[in-house]
Design a protein around this motif. Sequence first.
Motif, short mmCIF file in Angstrom:
data_model
loop_
_atom_site.label_atom_id
_atom_site.label_comp_id
_atom_site.label_asym_id
_atom_site.label_seq_id
_atom_site.Cartn_x
_atom_site.Cartn_y
_atom_site.Cartn_z
N TYR A 78 0.81 -1.22 0.00
CA TYR A 78 0.00 0.00 0.00
C TYR A 78 0.85 1.26 0.00
N GLU A 79 0.45 2.21 -0.88
CA GLU A 79 1.06 3.54 -0.90
C GLU A 79 -0.06 4.58 -1.04
N ASN A 80 0.09 5.70 -0.35
CA ASN A 80 -0.86 6.80 -0.46
C ASN A 80 -0.11 8.04 -0.95
N ALA A 81 -0.63 8.68 -2.01
CA ALA A 81 0.07 9.80 -2.65
C ALA A 81 -0.14 11.13 -1.95
N ASP A 82 -1.06 11.18 -1.00
CA ASP A 82 -1.33 12.42 -0.26
C ASP A 82 -1.59 13.59 -1.21
N GLN A 83 -2.39 13.32 -2.24
CA GLN A 83 -2.85 14.31 -3.22
C GLN A 83 -1.70 14.91 -4.05
N ASP A 84 -0.64 14.15 -4.23
CA ASP A 84 0.51 14.60 -5.02
C ASP A 84 0.64 13.68 -6.24
N ALA A 85 0.31 14.21 -7.42
CA ALA A 85 0.32 13.40 -8.64
C ALA A 85 1.71 12.88 -8.96
N ASP A 86 2.75 13.71 -8.79
CA ASP A 86 4.12 13.29 -9.07
C ASP A 86 4.56 12.17 -8.12
N LYS A 87 4.13 12.30 -6.88
CA LYS A 87 4.47 11.26 -5.90
C LYS A 87 3.83 9.94 -6.28
N GLN A 88 2.60 9.99 -6.78
CA GLN A 88 1.93 8.74 -7.18
C GLN A 88 2.61 8.11 -8.38
N VAL A 89 3.09 8.93 -9.31
CA VAL A 89 3.84 8.40 -10.45
C VAL A 89 5.06 7.63 -9.95
N SER A 90 5.79 8.21 -8.99
CA SER A 90 6.97 7.55 -8.44
C SER A 90 6.60 6.26 -7.71
N ALA A 112 -2.24 12.43 -15.68
CA ALA A 112 -0.81 12.37 -15.36
C ALA A 112 -0.31 10.94 -15.15
N ILE A 113 -1.20 10.04 -14.74
CA ILE A 113 -0.78 8.68 -14.43
C ILE A 113 -0.85 7.76 -15.66
N ALA A 114 -1.36 8.26 -16.78
CA ALA A 114 -1.59 7.42 -17.95
C ALA A 114 -0.31 6.74 -18.46
N SER A 115 0.79 7.46 -18.45
CA SER A 115 2.05 6.87 -18.94
C SER A 115 2.48 5.69 -18.09
N MET A 116 2.18 5.75 -16.78
CA MET A 116 2.55 4.64 -15.90
C MET A 116 1.62 3.44 -16.13
N VAL A 117 0.37 3.71 -16.46
CA VAL A 117 -0.54 2.61 -16.78
C VAL A 117 -0.02 1.87 -18.01
N ARG A 118 0.44 2.64 -19.00
CA ARG A 118 1.01 2.01 -20.21
C ARG A 118 2.28 1.23 -19.87
N LYS A 119 3.13 1.77 -18.99
CA LYS A 119 4.34 1.07 -18.59
C LYS A 119 4.01 -0.26 -17.91
N ALA A 120 3.02 -0.22 -17.04
CA ALA A 120 2.61 -1.45 -16.35
C ALA A 120 2.12 -2.49 -17.36
N LYS A 121 1.35 -2.02 -18.34
CA LYS A 121 0.83 -2.92 -19.36
C LYS A 121 1.97 -3.59 -20.13
N ALA A 129 -8.49 0.10 -12.34
CA ALA A 129 -8.81 1.44 -11.84
C ALA A 129 -9.83 1.31 -10.72
N TYR A 130 -9.49 1.85 -9.57
CA TYR A 130 -10.32 1.70 -8.37
C TYR A 130 -10.87 3.06 -7.95
N ASP A 131 -12.17 3.19 -7.93
CA ASP A 131 -12.88 4.37 -7.45
C ASP A 131 -12.82 5.55 -8.43
N ARG A 132 -11.69 5.79 -9.07
CA ARG A 132 -11.56 6.83 -10.09
C ARG A 132 -11.01 6.21 -11.37
N LEU A 133 -11.54 6.63 -12.50
CA LEU A 133 -11.10 6.08 -13.78
C LEU A 133 -9.85 6.80 -14.27
N ALA A 134 -8.76 6.06 -14.41
CA ALA A 134 -7.52 6.61 -14.93
C ALA A 134 -7.47 6.43 -16.44
#
Length: 368
Positions: A78-90, A112-121, A129-134
Amino acid sequence: MRRIAISVVASMMTLPLAGCGVLNASGDRANENAAKGNDITVGLLLPEKTNTRYDQFDYPIIKTWVASLTKNQGRTHYENADQDADKQVSQMQKMIDERVDVILLDAVDSHAIASMVRKAKIAGIPVIAYDRLAEGPIDLYISFDNELAGEVQGRSLIEALGPDADTSDKVVMVNGSPTDPSAKEFKTGALSQITGKVTIAKSYDTDGWNPDVAQTEMAEAINAIGADNIAGVYSANDALATGIIKSFQAAGVTKLPPITGQDAELAAVQRIISGEQLMTVYKSYPSEARVAAEAAVMKVQGKDIQFDALATDKVDSPTNKDIPAQRVPVVPLTRKNIKDTVIADRIYTLDQICSANYKSACAAIGLK
């Protein structure tokens, strides 16, 4: 069908959990995942801590279900980004590097997270996607019926204004974060009920769902319109309602106008009992979190038929069309159904809700 969902009692919202996988993971990792047993790692990325639900409900429920479904061999990272998009990317990059088996993603910023979704793929790691659609190639979207939530809020506000409400009544809208696609859905649903029935005197999109920003926005609205001229406030969630109420109190207002909310936070339930807040939208976090845990484990273990069965709906993002989705119903929470919702689902106990400062208010509405 959307209206029917409103009448569903929260304690009855446990969903059928047979499901099935929607998109096959790409690359060599797909075959590896299909052979996985119970020794799996689920990556869970949640967006912020201002809303108490994430740390108090979503994470512990998902962790418990992942362990239960894997005979206590599965882990939740588990990780929480604390409303920081860059932190969530990391955080997501780290999970990809560590080769978790699947990622449950609740995005701070869906674009902002779309590139990481592609990397994971590319790495063969499914992303749910949980609760919010990325944005990006999401395997499954699990959330509540967000437009319905907005409709419930908007309808409750109009009903609270009474049968004599008309376009002379001024309403302020304090919406959620512009980077959160769910906030746009809440707003769309609310507008479908409000538009043409009252005057929307001010409308704000609140960065980061920040209650301090909401307080500033409401103060500006009060100064521009006049506190006595505000018939009601559409607040997208309970955290924003906290800031809104503080602004009215700072302006010396003792009788608050109807104010909506969402998420059924403990403080909001208590404000409803005391009359400071009109209502909130109760979303059964146990139901949503359980479906997410089921989906994650099914996907990793290659149970495609069960995984695919979870997708009872389709949604579009700016980058992808026909994303398989599961939408969990929502329920309007008022003084009348506190026992049937948050108490019945064991979200809060009666003692927690009717603490010392609220005992008399609970007694006054027969909550005991």
